[in-house]
Structures are given as C-alpha cells and as structure tokens.
Write an enzyme that holds these catalytic residues in place. Structure first.
Site, short mmCIF file in Angstrom:
data_model
loop_
_atom_site.label_atom_id
_atom_site.label_comp_id
_atom_site.label_asym_id
_atom_site.label_seq_id
_atom_site.Cartn_x
_atom_site.Cartn_y
_atom_site.Cartn_z
N ALA A 196 32.08 40.23 88.33
CA ALA A 196 33.14 39.53 88.61
C ALA A 196 32.17 38.54 89.33
O ALA A 196 33.38 36.91 89.19
CB ALA A 196 34.05 39.93 90.20
N THR A 197 31.52 38.40 89.81
CA THR A 197 30.93 37.33 89.53
C THR A 197 30.91 35.96 88.16
O THR A 197 31.10 35.10 88.51
CB THR A 197 29.20 37.56 90.72
OG1 THR A 197 29.40 37.55 91.42
CG2 THR A 197 28.44 36.07 90.48
N GLN A 246 39.46 42.66 95.12
CA GLN A 246 39.23 43.46 95.96
C GLN A 246 41.13 43.92 95.41
O GLN A 246 41.48 45.29 96.25
CB GLN A 246 39.05 43.21 97.28
CG GLN A 246 38.16 42.16 97.76
CD GLN A 246 36.64 44.15 97.69
OE1 GLN A 246 37.20 45.35 98.35
NE2 GLN A 246 35.94 43.92 98.10
N THR A 252 26.13 41.19 73.68
CA THR A 252 26.90 42.86 73.00
C THR A 252 27.12 43.23 74.06
O THR A 252 26.98 42.89 75.89
CB THR A 252 25.51 43.14 72.39
OG1 THR A 252 24.05 42.64 71.53
CG2 THR A 252 25.50 44.72 71.83
N CYS A 309 27.40 40.28 101.43
CA CYS A 309 26.97 38.68 100.84
C CYS A 309 25.78 38.23 101.82
O CYS A 309 25.11 37.17 101.70
CB CYS A 309 27.21 37.70 99.83
SG CYS A 309 28.24 39.41 99.10
C1 LIG Z 1 32.54 42.15 95.40
C2 LIG Z 1 33.19 40.35 94.66
C3 LIG Z 1 33.19 39.69 93.92
C4 LIG Z 1 31.37 39.87 93.78
O1 LIG Z 1 31.59 40.59 92.25
P1 LIG Z 1 30.20 41.39 91.15
O2 LIG Z 1 32.02 41.97 90.25
O3 LIG Z 1 29.71 42.27 92.33
O4 LIG Z 1 30.01 39.97 90.54
C5 LIG Z 1 33.82 38.64 93.81
N1 LIG Z 1 34.78 38.17 94.29
C6 LIG Z 1 35.15 40.01 95.35
C7 LIG Z 1 36.08 39.34 96.42
C8 LIG Z 1 34.36 40.45 95.82
O5 LIG Z 1 34.97 40.86 96.71
#
Ligand SMILES: *Cc1c(COP(=O)(O)O)cnc(C)c1O
Length: 403
Positions: free
Chosen positions: A73-74, A181, A242, A328
C-alpha cells in the site's frame, strides 16, 4: 520472551494457511515469469495472476482491468498521489487530504508540497471523522485530487467514503482512498462509492508481505497516473517490473477468503472487541476509548490509560503483542499524531494502547488480556503519585496549578 497473544493485526497479520497453500505451487512448479508469452511456464504464471486480479476486483466491484499490482500500500499510495498529481498538473495544483492519514499518504503529500503543489490538510473531529461538507468547502477551481483514507489504522474510525466520493464526482475531482485497513473487512464498492483510485495491501488481510494493489478507474472518467518506475511497461505502463506471482496469487486467495468471511468475521470480532472494552472498563478506572465507537473497524480498540506510560504498560504485559501509539512512529517518543488530532492530550496519548484483533484471536485470549492489563495497570498506578492525588479528588490539572 515470545508474546503468546497477538493483538497487533493492524500492523500485520499471519498468512492464512489456505493462502499459503494457494501460493506454494507458484513458488515450486509454476515459477514462470507472467510476462513470458512463449511457453507454458509463463502462461501458467499469467493464469494465476489473472485469477487473482479477478478475485481482488470482485471484492470491490471493479473490473480486473482496473487493478495494478504493486509492492504494497505504501507504493500504491505513492503512485496514486504523485502519479496523479504529475499527470493532471496542467489542470491544477491543489490536493486535499486530512490529518490522520497514514504516513504513506502524508509523506508523499509533503513531498508534493515542496514540488509546487498546494495541499490542504483537513482537521478531524474528536472521533477522527472528516465530513463531506469539509471537503466541499475546501474544493477550489484548481483542485485535482482528494485523498481520504477509508479506515484509520490506529483508532479504526471509518470515514464517510460514499458521501465524499459522490461530492468528488459532482465536482469532477479525482478521489483516492487508502483502503488498506478497510479492504476485506468492510464492504467496498468503487462504483457506488465514487472511488477513482484505491490502495490496499495483502499483509493486512492474512496474505503475504510485499504485495498490494492500486485500483485505477478506467471509465467515467478514465484515470491515468504517471509511473514512478520506468521499465518494461507492465501494468498498463503505470508500474513496470516483473510481477511477484506467488505474492499476487496469495493476495487473490486472501481477498476471496475475506469476501466470504466478511460478515461472520466482523460480527465475531466486534463481539470480542466489545468484550475486551467491557472487561477493561469494568476493571480499570480512568480509561478512555479513542475513535468512533459507532462507526469503527470491528477489530480495533484504542484505549488511553491515565497515569500510566504505554511503553511501561506494554512491558508490564509482555505476553501480549500490541502497539502503543502508531506502529510506524513508536520508535519516536512523540505521542501519536492521530491521537493528538482527535484531541487526546500528550500525557494521555503516552498511555495509549492499540489492540487490533484478528481472524485467529480467541475469547480466551481476550479474557487473558483483560486480566494481564488490569494487573499491570494496577501495579503501575501503585507507584504513581499522580494517581494517588487523583484518587484523593484532584485532577492532574488542579495538581499542576497547585504545585
Ligand atoms: C499498513 C498500512 C499502509 C502501508 O501498507 P504496506 O503494504 O505495509 O506498505 C498504508 N496505509 C494504511 C492505512 C496501513 O494500515
């Protein structure tokens, strides 16, 4: 000592054994590169990837063509924010977000601010909510993007995504949501909710780490993001590299299971969360629940314990894995910016714990947690002069002013 009870599922989840079973063939026999068009190894890998694309798309009522695979997600948040900002910079340079976003949204926004974009950070109320009205008032002629998270990782507050999406459609502004989330935990419909870009991650839903997705709307309107990486032009040119085939297959399997289990799982977890809160608040005085009790994630309980330090409390119950503040930012001594934003003062913020429950959490674990936390809080408060004074009828405020 190894913690025996894992209540940190918003930081990451264990891989569901069914997910692992789905992944293993793609690490062993089906190890091909999904971009290899000339042989069965490639075709088999591609079949796995495309099935997973269908599985995740189904969960959010998208078309599989609208899913890009990422490393998590980052990365998805970075592509959505920086990629859309660069793509639409001729249209305008204004972006709207809000203060309790994950750092994966806030940091790219800060970076864009230095690149000549203007970012509005909306405040939240004491439950952690922003309203569509706030967004409406902030939209300008040059607004190109609104980014509001679906559910908060620290306090679990769920935002009014459908209302904000409808407003963005009406004003023809792109709408991104970090749904990391919420994905797999609450129903999401990108059509009904007017979502143009959506980020999610596998490791928050019992899939593997290092894989995620970005939903990018293809129709009404067709959305484009400039890529962050340049390479082979994979994933509609928006994300070269990839593909992580086993990880992607795992995310698809995790999404399919989450979709089937969503209703029963969220009911079960809400029951456990309420049992945890009733247990803690029945045994411990001077505690406060953070977030939105009526509109929050069913697995998340964030509690402030007055007159104790979160770090000491966590050490005092070393059989339980939880988070103090945000996972974090817990390396720093600053109290959580999310708790600050909902009006929790610094002292109380320091004494806050996030309990995030998951698929494998049991009733016995909840009862054991109540017991351990109650005992640890009791021990810590016995040593606290502030708590003694408070018990004699003085609040920390009156105590400060008389000292
Ligand atoms: C965990 C989280 C992220 C980051 O996700 P990753 O896959 O670890 O990079 C981003 N946003 C929220 C709301 C998260 O809980």
């Amino acid at each position: 000592m190894k913690p025996a009870i894992y209540l940190d599922n918003n930081a990451t989840t264990p891989v569901d054994p069914r997910v692992l079973d789905a992944m293993l063939p793609y690490l062993r026999e089906h190890f091909g590169n999904a971009a290899s068009r000339n042989h069965a190894f490639g075709w088999e890998a591609e079949r796995g990837v495309e099935r997973a694309r269908e599985q995740v798309a189904t969960l959010i009522n998208a078309s599989s063509k609208e899913i890009l695979w990422t490393s998590g997600a980052t990365e998805s948040d970075n592509i959505a924010l920086k990629g859309a900002a660069r793509m639409y910079r001729e249209k305008g340079r204004h972006i709207i977000t809000q203060v309790t976003e994950h750092k994966a949204v806030l940091d790219p926004c800060h970076w864009l601010g230095e690149e000549g974009f203007e970012v509005t950070y909306l405040p939240v109320d004491r439950f952690g909510r922003v309203t569509a009205e706030q967004v409406r008032a902030a939209i300008r002629e040059d607004t190109i993007l609104v980014s509001i998270m679906h559910a908060n990782n620290e306090i679990g507050t769920i935002q009014p995504i459908a209302e904000i999406g409808a407003l963005c459609k009406e004003r023809e502004v792109l709408f991104h949501t970090d749904a990391t989330q919420a994905f797999g935990k609450v129903p999401i419909d990108v059509e009904a909710m007017g979502i143009d870009l959506l980020s999610a991650s596998a490791h928050k839903i019992y899939g593997p780490k290092g894989v995620g997705l970005l939903y990018v709307r293809r129709r009404r309107p067709r959305v484009r993001c400039e890529p962050l990486f340049h390479g082979g032009g994979h994933e509609r040119g928006m994300r070269s590299g990839t593909l992580n085939v086993p990880g992607i297959v795992g995310m698809g399997a995790a999404a399919a299971i989450a979709g089937e289990a969503m209703e029963s799982e969220s009911r079960r977890l809400a029951g456990l969360r309420d049992r945890l809160w009733e247990g803690l608040s029945g045994r411990i005085d001077a505690i406060h629940r953070n977030g939105d009790a009526h509109n929050g994630l069913s697995n998340t309980l964030n509690v402030s314990f007055a007159y104790v330090e979160g770090e000491s409390l966590m050490m005092g119950c070393d059989g339980i894995a939880v988070s103090s503040g945000s996972a974090c930012t817990s390396a720093s001594l600053e109290p959580s910016y999310v708790l600050k934003a909902v009006g929790v003062d610094d002292a109380l913020g320091h004494g806050s714990i996030r309990f995030s429950l998951g698929r494998f959490t049991t009733v016995d674990e909840i009862d054991a947690t109540v017991e351990q936390v109650a005992q640890a809080v009791g021990r810590l408060r016995e040593m606290s002069p502030l708590y003694e004074l408070a018990r004699e009828g003085m609040t920390p405020d009156t105590m400060e002013s008389t000292s």
